[in-house]
Design an enzyme around this catalytic site. Structure first.
Site, PDB file in Angstrom:
ATOM      1  N   GLY A 134       0.886  -1.190   0.229  1.00 56.63           N
ATOM      2  CA  GLY A 134      -0.020   0.199   0.022  1.00 56.63           C
ATOM      3  C   GLY A 134       0.661   1.237   0.037  1.00 56.63           C
ATOM      4  O   GLY A 134       0.343   2.368   0.330  1.00 56.63           O
ATOM      5  N   GLN A 135       2.213   1.213  -0.054  1.00 54.41           N
ATOM      6  CA  GLN A 135       3.094   2.387  -0.312  1.00 54.41           C
ATOM      7  C   GLN A 135       2.779   3.046  -1.473  1.00 54.41           C
ATOM      8  O   GLN A 135       2.666   2.588  -2.520  1.00 54.41           O
ATOM      9  CB  GLN A 135       4.627   1.963  -0.151  1.00 54.41           C
ATOM     10  CG  GLN A 135       5.290   3.391   0.033  1.00 54.41           C
ATOM     11  CD  GLN A 135       6.832   2.888   0.237  1.00 54.41           C
ATOM     12  OE1 GLN A 135       7.143   1.669   0.107  1.00 54.41           O
ATOM     13  NE2 GLN A 135       7.778   3.849   0.510  1.00 54.41           N
ATOM     14  N   THR A 136       2.477   4.324  -1.387  1.00 55.06           N
ATOM     15  CA  THR A 136       2.466   5.303  -2.575  1.00 55.06           C
ATOM     16  C   THR A 136       3.279   6.276  -2.632  1.00 55.06           C
ATOM     17  O   THR A 136       3.622   6.844  -3.799  1.00 55.06           O
ATOM     18  CB  THR A 136       1.027   6.107  -2.630  1.00 55.06           C
ATOM     19  OG1 THR A 136       0.850   6.846  -1.394  1.00 55.06           O
ATOM     20  CG2 THR A 136      -0.313   4.896  -2.417  1.00 55.06           C
ATOM     21  N   VAL A 137       4.127   6.747  -1.683  1.00 55.68           N
ATOM     22  CA  VAL A 137       5.126   7.550  -1.850  1.00 55.68           C
ATOM     23  C   VAL A 137       6.266   6.914  -1.352  1.00 55.68           C
ATOM     24  O   VAL A 137       6.409   6.285  -0.178  1.00 55.68           O
ATOM     25  CB  VAL A 137       5.097   9.025  -0.605  1.00 55.68           C
ATOM     26  CG1 VAL A 137       5.941   9.751  -0.772  1.00 55.68           C
ATOM     27  CG2 VAL A 137       3.738   9.707  -1.157  1.00 55.68           C
ATOM     28  N   HIS A 140       8.164   6.683   5.341  1.00 54.98           N
ATOM     29  CA  HIS A 140       7.470   7.465   6.203  1.00 54.98           C
ATOM     30  C   HIS A 140       6.487   6.620   7.272  1.00 54.98           C
ATOM     31  O   HIS A 140       6.205   5.519   6.992  1.00 54.98           O
ATOM     32  CB  HIS A 140       6.618   8.543   5.407  1.00 54.98           C
ATOM     33  CG  HIS A 140       5.472   7.792   4.561  1.00 54.98           C
ATOM     34  ND1 HIS A 140       5.887   7.379   3.384  1.00 54.98           N
ATOM     35  CD2 HIS A 140       4.191   7.371   4.663  1.00 54.98           C
ATOM     36  CE1 HIS A 140       5.166   6.783   2.659  1.00 54.98           C
ATOM     37  NE2 HIS A 140       3.904   6.804   3.398  1.00 54.98           N
ATOM     38  N   HIS A 185       2.835   6.768   9.412  1.00 57.22           N
ATOM     39  CA  HIS A 185       1.661   7.331   9.755  1.00 57.22           C
ATOM     40  C   HIS A 185       1.114   7.387  11.203  1.00 57.22           C
ATOM     41  O   HIS A 185       1.151   6.162  11.870  1.00 57.22           O
ATOM     42  CB  HIS A 185       0.266   6.575   8.902  1.00 57.22           C
ATOM     43  CG  HIS A 185       0.484   6.924   7.409  1.00 57.22           C
ATOM     44  ND1 HIS A 185      -0.318   7.695   6.730  1.00 57.22           N
ATOM     45  CD2 HIS A 185       1.183   6.044   6.531  1.00 57.22           C
ATOM     46  CE1 HIS A 185       0.245   7.479   5.518  1.00 57.22           C
ATOM     47  NE2 HIS A 185       0.815   6.525   5.394  1.00 57.22           N
TER      48      HIS A 185
HETATM   49  P1  AMP Z   1       1.605   5.773   1.815  1.00 65.80           P
HETATM   50  O1  AMP Z   1       0.198   5.515   1.021  1.00 65.80           O
HETATM   51  O2  AMP Z   1       1.480   5.038   3.046  1.00 65.80           O
HETATM   52  O3  AMP Z   1       2.643   5.765   0.901  1.00 65.80           O
HETATM   53  O4  AMP Z   1       1.188   7.315   2.439  1.00 65.80           O
HETATM   54  C1  AMP Z   1       1.465   8.344   1.664  1.00 65.80           C
HETATM   55  C2  AMP Z   1       0.895   9.619   2.303  1.00 65.80           C
HETATM   56  O5  AMP Z   1       1.471  10.797   1.818  1.00 65.80           O
HETATM   57  C3  AMP Z   1      -0.583   9.573   1.912  1.00 65.80           C
HETATM   58  O6  AMP Z   1      -1.357   9.714   3.096  1.00 65.80           O
HETATM   59  C4  AMP Z   1      -0.707  10.857   1.397  1.00 65.80           C
HETATM   60  O7  AMP Z   1      -1.987  11.479   1.561  1.00 65.80           O
HETATM   61  C5  AMP Z   1       0.435  11.895   1.871  1.00 65.80           C
HETATM   62  N1  AMP Z   1       1.051  12.717   1.075  1.00 65.80           N
HETATM   63  C6  AMP Z   1       1.114  12.785  -0.437  1.00 65.80           C
HETATM   64  N2  AMP Z   1       1.585  14.117  -0.772  1.00 65.80           N
HETATM   65  C7  AMP Z   1       1.903  14.893   0.507  1.00 65.80           C
HETATM   66  C8  AMP Z   1       2.280  16.067   0.573  1.00 65.80           C
HETATM   67  N3  AMP Z   1       2.459  16.764  -0.498  1.00 65.80           N
HETATM   68  N4  AMP Z   1       2.038  16.394   1.856  1.00 65.80           N
HETATM   69  C9  AMP Z   1       1.560  15.904   2.828  1.00 65.80           C
HETATM   70  N5  AMP Z   1       1.151  14.521   2.704  1.00 65.80           N
HETATM   71  C10 AMP Z   1       1.230  14.021   1.416  1.00 65.80           C
END
Ligand code: AMP
Ligand code: ZN
Length: 139
Positions: free
Chosen positions: A92-95, A99, A101
């Site tokens: 489920g990692q998107t960035v 990090h 949560h």
């Molecule tokens: P994940 O899906 O665990 O990789 O979480 C990535 C998180 O980064 C998501 O909850 C997004 O809402 C958050 N996110 C993406 N871009 C930004 C941003 N520019 N500032 C703050 N949060 C962000």
């Protein structure tokens, strides 16, 4: 990394609501906040996932995560808190920048993690433990 959104936040090239930073870590509000107070704890160096953390950075991130969780708890008084961290697309990692949560939780808040319990036999647990112990012994 020039194209990484979290590196851009670390370098103050794009805005974020930062709540904490030190030499190795930074914490800011998640732009897609699931609940009020949803905060991300982020490694300052571009490390893609948990596998790229050395012991020092892992320890610093754990310390910041606990510190931020305590502050979110004090500020929002939720009855629950999820501390969640994804590695890789199937998880489920998107960035793709490490990090954690920190998510305040309330009953029936709609956040759901499906957890398909398999209850494997004791022998399977033991065999899997041996594999991990061998990997730990290898470094
Ligand atoms: P994940 O899906 O665990 O990789 O979480 C990535 C998180 O980064 C998501 O909850 C997004 O809402 C958050 N996110 C993406 N871009 C930004 C941003 N520019 N500032 C703050 N949060 C962000
Ligand atoms: Zn990055």
């Amino acid at each position: 990394m020039t194209d990484c959104v979290f590196c851009k936040i670390v370098e103050r090239k794009i805005p974020a609501s930062v709540v904490y930073e030190d030499g190795e870590t930074i914490a800011f509000m998640d732009i897609g906040a699931v609940n009020p107070g949803h905060t991300l704890v982020v490694a300052k160096p571009h490390v893609e996932n948990v596998f790229g953390l050395d012991d020092t950075l892992a320890a610093r991130l754990a310390q910041t995560t606990a510190r931020v969780a305590r502050a979110v708890q004090r500020a929002f008084q939720p009855p629950g808190m999820s501390v969640y961290q994804a590695n890789g697309v199937p998880a489920g990692q998107t960035v793709m920048h490490y990090h954690v949560h920190v998510v305040p939780r309330w009953e029936k808040d709609g956040m759901d993690l499906v957890w398909p319990v398999k209850n494997p036999p004791r022998e399977e647990l033991a065999a899997n433990a041996e594999k991990i112990k061998a990997a730990l012994a290898a470094g």
